[in-house]
Design a protein around this motif. Structure first.
Motif, PDB file in Angstrom:
ATOM      1  N   ARG A 186      45.447  42.425  40.776  1.00 34.52           N
ATOM      2  CA  ARG A 186      45.055  42.480  42.195  1.00 34.52           C
ATOM      3  C   ARG A 186      45.472  43.799  42.836  1.00 34.52           C
ATOM      4  O   ARG A 186      44.895  44.242  43.813  1.00 34.52           O
ATOM      5  CB  ARG A 186      45.736  41.345  42.991  1.00 34.52           C
ATOM      6  CG  ARG A 186      45.249  39.960  42.652  1.00 34.52           C
ATOM      7  CD  ARG A 186      45.814  38.983  43.684  1.00 34.52           C
ATOM      8  NE  ARG A 186      45.712  37.598  43.259  1.00 34.52           N
ATOM      9  CZ  ARG A 186      44.646  36.813  43.423  1.00 34.52           C
ATOM     10  NH1 ARG A 186      43.564  37.295  43.985  1.00 34.52           N
ATOM     11  NH2 ARG A 186      44.670  35.561  43.029  1.00 34.52           N
ATOM     12  N   ASN A 187      46.525  44.408  42.302  1.00 33.83           N
ATOM     13  CA  ASN A 187      47.091  45.627  42.889  1.00 33.83           C
ATOM     14  C   ASN A 187      46.341  46.912  42.512  1.00 33.83           C
ATOM     15  O   ASN A 187      46.645  47.976  43.051  1.00 33.83           O
ATOM     16  CB  ASN A 187      48.553  45.774  42.445  1.00 33.83           C
ATOM     17  CG  ASN A 187      48.676  45.772  40.934  1.00 33.83           C
ATOM     18  OD1 ASN A 187      48.075  44.932  40.264  1.00 33.83           O
ATOM     19  ND2 ASN A 187      49.419  46.712  40.385  1.00 33.83           N
ATOM     20  N   LEU A 188      45.371  46.837  41.616  1.00 37.74           N
ATOM     21  CA  LEU A 188      44.647  48.060  41.249  1.00 37.74           C
ATOM     22  C   LEU A 188      43.899  48.581  42.480  1.00 37.74           C
ATOM     23  O   LEU A 188      43.275  47.801  43.202  1.00 37.74           O
ATOM     24  CB  LEU A 188      43.648  47.783  40.109  1.00 37.74           C
ATOM     25  CG  LEU A 188      44.248  47.290  38.795  1.00 37.74           C
ATOM     26  CD1 LEU A 188      43.140  47.014  37.779  1.00 37.74           C
ATOM     27  CD2 LEU A 188      45.249  48.296  38.250  1.00 37.74           C
ATOM     28  N   PRO A 189      43.902  49.894  42.723  1.00 34.35           N
ATOM     29  CA  PRO A 189      43.266  50.420  43.937  1.00 34.35           C
ATOM     30  C   PRO A 189      41.750  50.566  43.815  1.00 34.35           C
ATOM     31  O   PRO A 189      41.092  50.975  44.755  1.00 34.35           O
ATOM     32  CB  PRO A 189      43.940  51.788  44.118  1.00 34.35           C
ATOM     33  CG  PRO A 189      44.351  52.191  42.752  1.00 34.35           C
ATOM     34  CD  PRO A 189      44.649  50.926  41.977  1.00 34.35           C
ATOM     35  N   TYR A 190      41.214  50.248  42.645  1.00 31.82           N
ATOM     36  CA  TYR A 190      39.771  50.356  42.395  1.00 31.82           C
ATOM     37  C   TYR A 190      39.253  49.003  41.882  1.00 31.82           C
ATOM     38  O   TYR A 190      40.038  48.103  41.561  1.00 31.82           O
ATOM     39  CB  TYR A 190      39.483  51.444  41.346  1.00 31.82           C
ATOM     40  CG  TYR A 190      40.316  51.300  40.087  1.00 31.82           C
ATOM     41  CD1 TYR A 190      39.946  50.420  39.079  1.00 31.82           C
ATOM     42  CD2 TYR A 190      41.501  52.027  39.920  1.00 31.82           C
ATOM     43  CE1 TYR A 190      40.714  50.269  37.933  1.00 31.82           C
ATOM     44  CE2 TYR A 190      42.281  51.881  38.779  1.00 31.82           C
ATOM     45  CZ  TYR A 190      41.876  51.000  37.792  1.00 31.82           C
ATOM     46  OH  TYR A 190      42.652  50.840  36.665  1.00 31.82           O
TER      47      TYR A 190
END
Ligand SMILES: Nc1nc2c(ncn2[C@@H]2O[C@H](COP(=O)(O)O)[C@@H](O)[C@H]2O)c(=O)[nH]1
Ligand SMILES: [Mg+2]
Length: 180
Positions: free
Chosen positions: A165-169
């Motif tokens: 969930r924390n991926l910026p893409y």
């Protein structure tokens, strides 16, 4: 890039500039509301998208969250259950539901009806992602960030077993992760 991601579908920069445009379109369409807009994020996937949109709003608004479930792993199981209900009432209010992704459409169709059952005056949907090829019921979002192919994606709020969930893409998860 994270080793479990096969390819990046939508970059951080693309998400940010699309959200800027969506926020100004929403502002324009809601500028004449007589009472605050109730913005409801569907947990947990909508959190980064909702934050990106609402920080650009200057119109009066209130926020709330609802948690519903309809997925196990990468499969929609159809039945939509409420795991966390609203803190607000929505009687007579204009509601904007913020969703991460629409696939079969079953979740958002059921949630939209729940809001009308709770007495909302108007219910609109803004979704970061739309997978129209997956649609199984008749529902469309009023506002869509990106239309994407029928692949299982993660990142920017979207998970697989609560991870990524924390991926910026937004990226396509390598099938080797869920066929292990
Ligand atoms: N991480 C991902 N979650 C997905 C994806 N497609 C759907 N979903 C989850 O399901 C609901 C909506 O599904 P629907 O079939 O009822 O329209 C959505 O809110 C997600 O939580 C996906 O590709 N990746
Ligand atoms: Mg969701």
């Amino acid at each position: 890039m994270n080793k479990d991601i096969e390819k990046v579908l939508i970059s951080e920069e693309e998400i940010s500039s699309r959200c800027r445009l969506l926020a100004s379109e929403l502002e324009m369409n809601y500028k004449d509301l007589e009472e605050p807009l109730l913005i409801v994020g569907l947990l947990k996937g909508s959190v980064p998208f909702m934050a990106e949109l609402m920080k650009r709003f200057t119109i009066p608004c209130e926020i709330d969250f609802m948690k519903v479930s309809s997925y196990v792993g990468t499969k929609s199981v159809g039945d939509v259950k409420i795991n966390k209900d609203l803190d607000h009432t929505c009687d007579g209010k204009c509601v904007l539901i913020v969703e991460d992704i629409i696939d079969t459409g079953k979740t958002i169709k059921a949630v939209k009806q729940m809001f009308y059952n709770k007495g909302a005056k108007d219910v609109k949907i803004v979704a970061l992602l739309d997978k129209p090829e997956g649609r199984q019921v008749d529902i469309e979002a009023d506002y869509v960030g990106f239309t994407i192919p029928n692949e299982f994606v993660v990142g920017y709020g979207l998970d697989y077993d609560q991870k990524y969930r924390n991926l910026p893409y937004v990226g396509v998860l390598s099938p080797s992760v869920y066929t292990k």
